[in-house]
Design an enzyme around this catalytic site. Structure first.
Site, mmCIF file in Angstrom:
data_model
loop_
_atom_site.group_PDB
_atom_site.id
_atom_site.type_symbol
_atom_site.label_atom_id
_atom_site.label_comp_id
_atom_site.label_asym_id
_atom_site.label_seq_id
_atom_site.Cartn_x
_atom_site.Cartn_y
_atom_site.Cartn_z
ATOM 1 N N LEU A 33 3.620 10.105 5.180
ATOM 2 C CA LEU A 33 4.288 8.819 4.963
ATOM 3 C C LEU A 33 5.142 7.569 5.529
ATOM 4 O O LEU A 33 5.603 7.957 6.353
ATOM 5 C CB LEU A 33 5.046 9.354 3.342
ATOM 6 C CG LEU A 33 4.276 10.356 2.257
ATOM 7 C CD1 LEU A 33 5.701 10.472 1.739
ATOM 8 C CD2 LEU A 33 3.423 9.917 1.480
ATOM 9 N N HIS A 34 5.173 6.773 5.067
ATOM 10 C CA HIS A 34 6.597 5.648 5.238
ATOM 11 C C HIS A 34 6.185 4.790 4.721
ATOM 12 O O HIS A 34 6.453 4.633 3.142
ATOM 13 C CB HIS A 34 4.755 4.166 6.574
ATOM 14 C CG HIS A 34 3.499 4.094 5.804
ATOM 15 N ND1 HIS A 34 3.281 3.253 4.385
ATOM 16 C CD2 HIS A 34 2.267 4.238 5.901
ATOM 17 C CE1 HIS A 34 2.256 2.868 4.246
ATOM 18 N NE2 HIS A 34 1.959 3.329 4.685
ATOM 19 N N HIS A 37 4.615 3.427 1.464
ATOM 20 C CA HIS A 37 4.392 4.410 0.007
ATOM 21 C C HIS A 37 5.543 3.958 -0.869
ATOM 22 O O HIS A 37 5.829 4.541 -2.084
ATOM 23 C CB HIS A 37 4.077 5.588 0.917
ATOM 24 C CG HIS A 37 2.737 5.800 1.185
ATOM 25 N ND1 HIS A 37 2.646 6.478 3.484
ATOM 26 C CD2 HIS A 37 1.360 6.222 1.314
ATOM 27 C CE1 HIS A 37 1.560 6.327 3.452
ATOM 28 N NE2 HIS A 37 0.880 6.110 1.846
ATOM 29 N N GLN A 148 -0.992 -3.107 -3.354
ATOM 30 C CA GLN A 148 -2.709 -4.108 -2.814
ATOM 31 C C GLN A 148 -3.259 -4.345 -1.311
ATOM 32 O O GLN A 148 -3.843 -4.725 -1.286
ATOM 33 C CB GLN A 148 -1.712 -5.082 -3.017
ATOM 34 C CG GLN A 148 -2.481 -6.701 -2.718
ATOM 35 C CD GLN A 148 -1.407 -8.092 -2.647
ATOM 36 O OE1 GLN A 148 -1.267 -8.092 -3.309
ATOM 37 N NE2 GLN A 148 -2.288 -8.744 -2.081
ATOM 38 N N LYS A 149 -2.480 -3.324 -0.712
ATOM 39 C CA LYS A 149 -3.019 -3.163 0.979
ATOM 40 C C LYS A 149 -4.222 -2.585 0.536
ATOM 41 O O LYS A 149 -5.376 -3.286 1.420
ATOM 42 C CB LYS A 149 -2.492 -1.832 1.281
ATOM 43 C CG LYS A 149 -2.622 -0.982 2.582
ATOM 44 C CD LYS A 149 -2.507 -2.094 3.738
ATOM 45 C CE LYS A 149 -2.999 -1.601 5.081
ATOM 46 N NZ LYS A 149 -4.438 -0.511 4.744
ATOM 47 N N MET A 184 1.693 -2.105 6.877
ATOM 48 C CA MET A 184 2.698 -0.772 6.895
ATOM 49 C C MET A 184 0.440 -0.035 6.770
ATOM 50 O O MET A 184 0.636 0.546 5.801
ATOM 51 C CB MET A 184 3.547 -0.179 6.290
ATOM 52 C CG MET A 184 4.606 -0.658 6.818
ATOM 53 S SD MET A 184 6.391 0.321 6.620
ATOM 54 C CE MET A 184 7.176 -0.653 7.438
ATOM 55 N N SER A 185 0.551 1.795 7.573
ATOM 56 C CA SER A 185 -0.657 1.977 7.549
ATOM 57 C C SER A 185 -0.148 3.313 8.171
ATOM 58 O O SER A 185 0.136 3.551 9.205
ATOM 59 C CB SER A 185 -2.132 1.561 7.746
ATOM 60 O OG SER A 185 -3.218 2.581 7.706
HETATM 61 P P1 AMP Z 1 -3.367 5.918 1.085
HETATM 62 O O1 AMP Z 1 -2.190 7.154 1.670
HETATM 63 O O2 AMP Z 1 -3.182 5.428 2.538
HETATM 64 O O3 AMP Z 1 -3.787 6.304 0.652
HETATM 65 O O4 AMP Z 1 -2.308 4.975 0.499
HETATM 66 C C1 AMP Z 1 -2.078 5.563 -0.927
HETATM 67 C C2 AMP Z 1 -1.501 3.885 -1.383
HETATM 68 O O5 AMP Z 1 -0.143 3.849 -0.926
HETATM 69 C C3 AMP Z 1 -1.878 3.455 -1.870
HETATM 70 O O6 AMP Z 1 -1.977 2.621 -3.111
HETATM 71 C C4 AMP Z 1 -2.045 2.067 -0.663
HETATM 72 O O7 AMP Z 1 -2.677 0.786 -1.307
HETATM 73 C C5 AMP Z 1 -0.584 1.854 -0.912
HETATM 74 N N1 AMP Z 1 0.085 1.603 0.309
HETATM 75 C C6 AMP Z 1 -0.811 2.330 1.520
HETATM 76 N N2 AMP Z 1 0.323 0.878 2.446
HETATM 77 C C7 AMP Z 1 0.905 0.136 2.076
HETATM 78 C C8 AMP Z 1 1.730 -0.568 2.417
HETATM 79 N N3 AMP Z 1 2.260 -0.867 4.034
HETATM 80 N N4 AMP Z 1 2.140 -1.577 1.679
HETATM 81 C C9 AMP Z 1 2.143 -1.012 0.387
HETATM 82 N N5 AMP Z 1 1.171 0.008 -0.355
HETATM 83 C C10 AMP Z 1 0.748 0.463 1.166
#
Ligand code: AMP
Length: 289
Positions: A33-34, A37, A148-149, A184-185
């Site tokens: 997580l960042h 999330h 929205q990412k 962020m990712s």
């Molecule tokens: P993930 O863990 O990458 O599958 O992401 C989980 C959720 O967090 C998804 O709805 C993503 O779109 C959201 N998310 C990921 N990175 C960001 C970000 N930088 N800003 C906002 N939401 C994010």
């Protein structure tokens, strides 16, 4: 915060919550997580009485050549981050809990799952739709928050909810960025310092195009070429795709209409790391020409 590993426990808790007349918000994630999330969890807190965050690295949304095995994981760190933003529950199942031996049911979506991200990753959205539907059924959530990412993913999930008559509200949260503009990712973890620095060009390209649009540009090809030429100023970047389309249905137009909401979508490779980003904007209504 309570950690739940079993589907039956999560469903029982969800029933209890509902029987008390309370609502549930779910935030599906793959962990590591960042702040992006955590922003979703904070929004979820405002939308419902109880927040369930889920962490599950879903093998079905990764192609065999993708990074499922090396996807970053850090359960203890994730758990304390979620405690710091007051998530009530963390649903954290094993793969066998979600896909036990004999698992047989899959989802096949058409339309917007076949283009852009879906063209580069043909099995991705069917895998996302499957796990998201399962998580909705497991957490019995009234509302779900997505970022929205992953812009195209938010449209795919809205389509899934509409097509299958799922009784849930979908909320989309803004993109959270690093100080240099990089979205962020969890995958940013793969980037070297130099790559991370170079990756800021993605945000710069989106901002450049947005400025042109604000001063009257509405031709799709010109908008795309502004993005592409800005990205090319960093030779280490390999562009997968750049698309500018109508935001509500991802449709192309040679020239967008005043007042229309559009989205600029980018996917590119920075070394071995695939990055996606996007930006929405409205075509101004004042006449410039
Ligand atoms: P993930 O863990 O990458 O599958 O992401 C989980 C959720 O967090 C998804 O709805 C993503 O779109 C959201 N998310 C990921 N990175 C960001 C970000 N930088 N800003 C906002 N939401 C994010």
């Amino acid at each position: 915060m309570k950690v739940i590993n079993k589907i039956s426990d999560m469903q029982r808790i969800a029933c209890e919550v509902h029987s008390q007349g309370k609502t549930i918000a779910v935030v599906p994630t793959m962990g590591y997580l960042h702040e992006g999330h955590l922003s979703l969890v904070r929004i979820a807190r405002d939308l419902a009485d109880i927040v369930v965050t889920t962490i599950f690295v879903n093998p079905k949304q990764f192609a065999p050549n993708e990074d499922f095995e090396r996807y970053p994981r850090d359960f203890e760190r994730d758990k304390s981050l979620l405690e710091s933003v007051n998530s009530d529950y963390l649903f954290y199942p094993e793969i066998n809990e979600i896909y036990p031996t004999g698992y047989s049911t899959f989802i096949q979506m058409q339309g917007i799952t076949k283009i852009f991200e879906g063209e580069s990753r043909p099995t991705h959205f069917d895998g996302v739709a499957l796990v998201v539907l399962k998580l909705f059924n497991i957490t019995k959530a009234d509302v779900a928050v997505f970022g929205q990412k992953d812009f195209q993913q938010t449209l795919v999930i809205k389509q899934l909810v509409k097509d299958l008559n799922i009784d849930i509200k979908i909320v989309v949260a803004p993109i959270v960025r690093e100080a240099n503009g990089l979205a962020m990712s969890s995958r940013n973890r793969y980037l070297s310092d130099k790559e991370r620095e170079n990756a800021s060009i993605i945000f710069i390209a989106l901002e450049e195009a947005k400025r042109a649009i604000a001063s009257g540009e509405r031709r799709r090809k010109i908008i795309n070429s502004i993005i592409i030429s800005t990205l090319r100023s960093v030779p280490e970047i390999k562009i997968d795709y750049v698309h500018t389309v109508k935001a509500h249905n991802l449709e192309l137009a040679d020239e967008f209409l005043p007042g229309e909401e559009i989205v600029m979508l980018i996917a590119c490779w920075m070394g071995r790391t695939r990055l996606i980003d996007n930006s929405t904007t409205k075509i101004p209504i004042n006449e410039f020409h």
